[in-house]
Scaffold this active site. Sequence first.
Site, PDB file in Angstrom:
ATOM      1  N   SER A 112       0.868  -1.181   0.000  1.00  0.00           N
ATOM      2  CA  SER A 112       0.000   0.000   0.000  1.00  0.00           C
ATOM      3  C   SER A 112       0.902   1.226   0.000  1.00  0.00           C
ATOM      4  CB  SER A 112      -0.876   0.017   1.263  1.00  0.00           C
ATOM      5  OG  SER A 112      -1.508   1.272   1.402  1.00  0.00           O
ATOM      6  N   TYR A 159      -1.583   0.176  10.507  1.00  0.00           N
ATOM      7  CA  TYR A 159      -1.660  -0.302   9.119  1.00  0.00           C
ATOM      8  C   TYR A 159      -0.394   0.073   8.342  1.00  0.00           C
ATOM      9  CZ  TYR A 159      -3.734  -0.787   4.407  1.00  0.00           C
ATOM     10  OH  TYR A 159      -4.006  -1.145   3.107  1.00  0.00           O
ATOM     11  N   LYS A 195       2.242  -2.634   6.703  1.00  0.00           N
ATOM     12  CA  LYS A 195       2.446  -2.721   5.244  1.00  0.00           C
ATOM     13  C   LYS A 195       3.913  -2.453   4.893  1.00  0.00           C
ATOM     14  CE  LYS A 195      -1.686  -3.750   3.539  1.00  0.00           C
ATOM     15  NZ  LYS A 195      -1.944  -4.999   2.811  1.00  0.00           N
TER      16      LYS A 195
HETATM   17  N1  LIG Z   1      -8.817  -0.355  -1.258  1.00  0.00           N
HETATM   18  C1  LIG Z   1      -7.724   0.375  -1.127  1.00  0.00           C
HETATM   19  O1  LIG Z   1      -7.705   1.616  -1.233  1.00  0.00           O
HETATM   20  C2  LIG Z   1      -6.401  -0.321  -0.907  1.00  0.00           C
HETATM   21  C3  LIG Z   1      -5.228   0.398  -1.141  1.00  0.00           C
HETATM   22  C4  LIG Z   1      -4.005  -0.222  -0.927  1.00  0.00           C
HETATM   23  C5  LIG Z   1      -3.962  -1.545  -0.494  1.00  0.00           C
HETATM   24  N2  LIG Z   1      -5.135  -2.216  -0.266  1.00  0.00           N
HETATM   25  C6  LIG Z   1      -5.037  -3.608   0.202  1.00  0.00           C
HETATM   26  O2  LIG Z   1      -5.735  -4.430  -0.702  1.00  0.00           O
HETATM   27  C7  LIG Z   1      -6.129  -5.628  -0.029  1.00  0.00           C
HETATM   28  C8  LIG Z   1      -7.563  -5.961  -0.379  1.00  0.00           C
HETATM   29  O3  LIG Z   1      -8.380  -4.867  -0.035  1.00  0.00           O
HETATM   30  P1  LIG Z   1      -9.696  -4.464  -0.821  1.00  0.00           P
HETATM   31  O4  LIG Z   1      -9.691  -2.994  -0.892  1.00  0.00           O
HETATM   32  O5  LIG Z   1      -9.888  -5.269  -2.066  1.00  0.00           O
HETATM   33  O6  LIG Z   1     -10.790  -4.890   0.289  1.00  0.00           O
HETATM   34  P2  LIG Z   1     -12.266  -5.478   0.193  1.00  0.00           P
HETATM   35  O7  LIG Z   1     -12.960  -5.059  -1.046  1.00  0.00           O
HETATM   36  O8  LIG Z   1     -12.884  -5.151   1.504  1.00  0.00           O
HETATM   37  O9  LIG Z   1     -12.024  -7.068   0.108  1.00  0.00           O
HETATM   38  C9  LIG Z   1     -11.339  -7.724   1.127  1.00  0.00           C
HETATM   39  C10 LIG Z   1     -11.319  -9.207   0.858  1.00  0.00           C
HETATM   40  O10 LIG Z   1     -10.507  -9.843   1.853  1.00  0.00           O
HETATM   41  C11 LIG Z   1     -11.321 -10.716   2.644  1.00  0.00           C
HETATM   42  N3  LIG Z   1     -10.831 -10.601   4.014  1.00  0.00           N
HETATM   43  C12 LIG Z   1     -10.873  -9.521   4.833  1.00  0.00           C
HETATM   44  N4  LIG Z   1     -10.302  -9.809   6.005  1.00  0.00           N
HETATM   45  C13 LIG Z   1      -9.883 -11.101   5.923  1.00  0.00           C
HETATM   46  C14 LIG Z   1      -9.237 -11.991   6.818  1.00  0.00           C
HETATM   47  N5  LIG Z   1      -8.900 -11.601   8.051  1.00  0.00           N
HETATM   48  N6  LIG Z   1      -8.952 -13.243   6.398  1.00  0.00           N
HETATM   49  C15 LIG Z   1      -9.303 -13.646   5.151  1.00  0.00           C
HETATM   50  N7  LIG Z   1      -9.921 -12.859   4.271  1.00  0.00           N
HETATM   51  C16 LIG Z   1     -10.208 -11.598   4.652  1.00  0.00           C
HETATM   52  C17 LIG Z   1     -12.755 -10.245   2.435  1.00  0.00           C
HETATM   53  O11 LIG Z   1     -13.721 -11.264   2.626  1.00  0.00           O
HETATM   54  P3  LIG Z   1     -14.385 -11.498   4.091  1.00  0.00           P
HETATM   55  O12 LIG Z   1     -14.871 -10.170   4.570  1.00  0.00           O
HETATM   56  O13 LIG Z   1     -15.464 -12.504   3.862  1.00  0.00           O
HETATM   57  O14 LIG Z   1     -13.283 -12.051   4.944  1.00  0.00           O
HETATM   58  C18 LIG Z   1     -12.674  -9.853   0.960  1.00  0.00           C
HETATM   59  O15 LIG Z   1     -12.689 -10.999   0.138  1.00  0.00           O
HETATM   60  C19 LIG Z   1      -5.837  -5.388   1.466  1.00  0.00           C
HETATM   61  O16 LIG Z   1      -4.624  -6.024   1.811  1.00  0.00           O
HETATM   62  C20 LIG Z   1      -5.655  -3.873   1.561  1.00  0.00           C
HETATM   63  O17 LIG Z   1      -4.770  -3.504   2.599  1.00  0.00           O
HETATM   64  C21 LIG Z   1      -6.339  -1.648  -0.470  1.00  0.00           C
END
Ligand SMILES: NC(=O)c1ccc[n+]([C@@H]2O[C@H](COP(=O)([O-])OP(=O)(O)OC[C@H]3O[C@@H](n4cnc5c(N)ncnc54)[C@H](OP(=O)(O)O)[C@@H]3O)[C@@H](O)[C@H]2O)c1
Length: 256
Positions: free
Chosen positions: A143, A156, A160
């Site tokens: 991130s 966080y 990261k």
């Molecule tokens: N969105 C952003 O702006 C952004 C930016 C930089 C990095 N990221 C990173 O991208 C990754 C994915 O985020 P996203 O934005 O795609 O989120 P999202 O749309 O909320 O999706 C998260 C996914 O991870 C699963 N999940 C959450 N907690 C979990 C756990 N403890 N164990 C197993 N599965 C889990 C969720 O399913 P369940 O809820 O059913 O577990 C879902 O499938 C994360 O690592 C986040 O830090 C996101």
Amino acid sequence: MSVQTPARTALITGGSRGIGLAVAGELLDRGMSVCITGRKQPGLDAAVDELAEGDRVLAVAGSTADPEHRARTVALAVERFGSLDILVNNAGINPTFGPLMATSLEVVTTAFHANVLAPLGWIQEAVTAWMGAHGGSVVNMGSIAGVRAQLGLGAYTASKAALLHMTRQLAFELAPEIRVNAVVPALVKTVFASALWEDNEANLLGHYPLGRLGTPRDVAKAIAFLAGDDASWITGEQLVVDGGLLVNDAVSEPAY
Ligand SMILES: NC(=O)c1ccc[n+]([C@@H]2O[C@H](COP(=O)([O-])OP(=O)(O)OC[C@H]3O[C@@H](n4cnc5c(N)ncnc54)[C@H](OP(=O)(O)O)[C@@H]3O)[C@@H](O)[C@H]2O)c1
């Protein structure tokens, strides 16, 4: 003459929605089989329906921080598809908002468990079960928060940052058979980040030279590149996917 490569298998943690689901779709489009995880079965069932590739999709429910879930999922993926060539350590959490100094060590530990130790655990399982003998490719989900300090995201950002350096360490340790890289996204429009953009999107756009926030597909394309053979001479790298956010910050800083 076209050269046939054997079908590959990818395991994507947190693949039931958001970036992970987009990665699953992208890798299915490239002919792979995918295993997706997430804590909640209904979300996984919906994802399997949406991906609409029944035979090439396996969904396993569990928490990324649970060692038994990790071992079981890797075993199931190898048993079902016959290999485990790509691991996308996508699942991650932000357990609290606030400065690191005001966050209990218990909560910081929770963040490090899910965002650092769990990805290491997945890599250890994948290497033991398949990649150690056959090679493979790992992409970790970093991130922008892992490359610079960020207001209110103390635990966080620290976790990261640790994941990004672990990426370099493991790239060194696992070469030449296994490549380990990371993506570094800025704000992507998903449920996870909704508190940051949902009521505030117009105000944020000025920070992004490319004029928009990210989509899951933007990040999925970068992950698919790093995971695949087009990146076969790239390891220990972090690919920034940020609409120009970091460049913009660099030029808008005062000159010292
Ligand atoms: N969105 C952003 O702006 C952004 C930016 C930089 C990095 N990221 C990173 O991208 C990754 C994915 O985020 P996203 O934005 O795609 O989120 P999202 O749309 O909320 O999706 C998260 C996914 O991870 C699963 N999940 C959450 N907690 C979990 C756990 N403890 N164990 C197993 N599965 C889990 C969720 O399913 P369940 O809820 O059913 O577990 C879902 O499938 C994360 O690592 C986040 O830090 C996101």
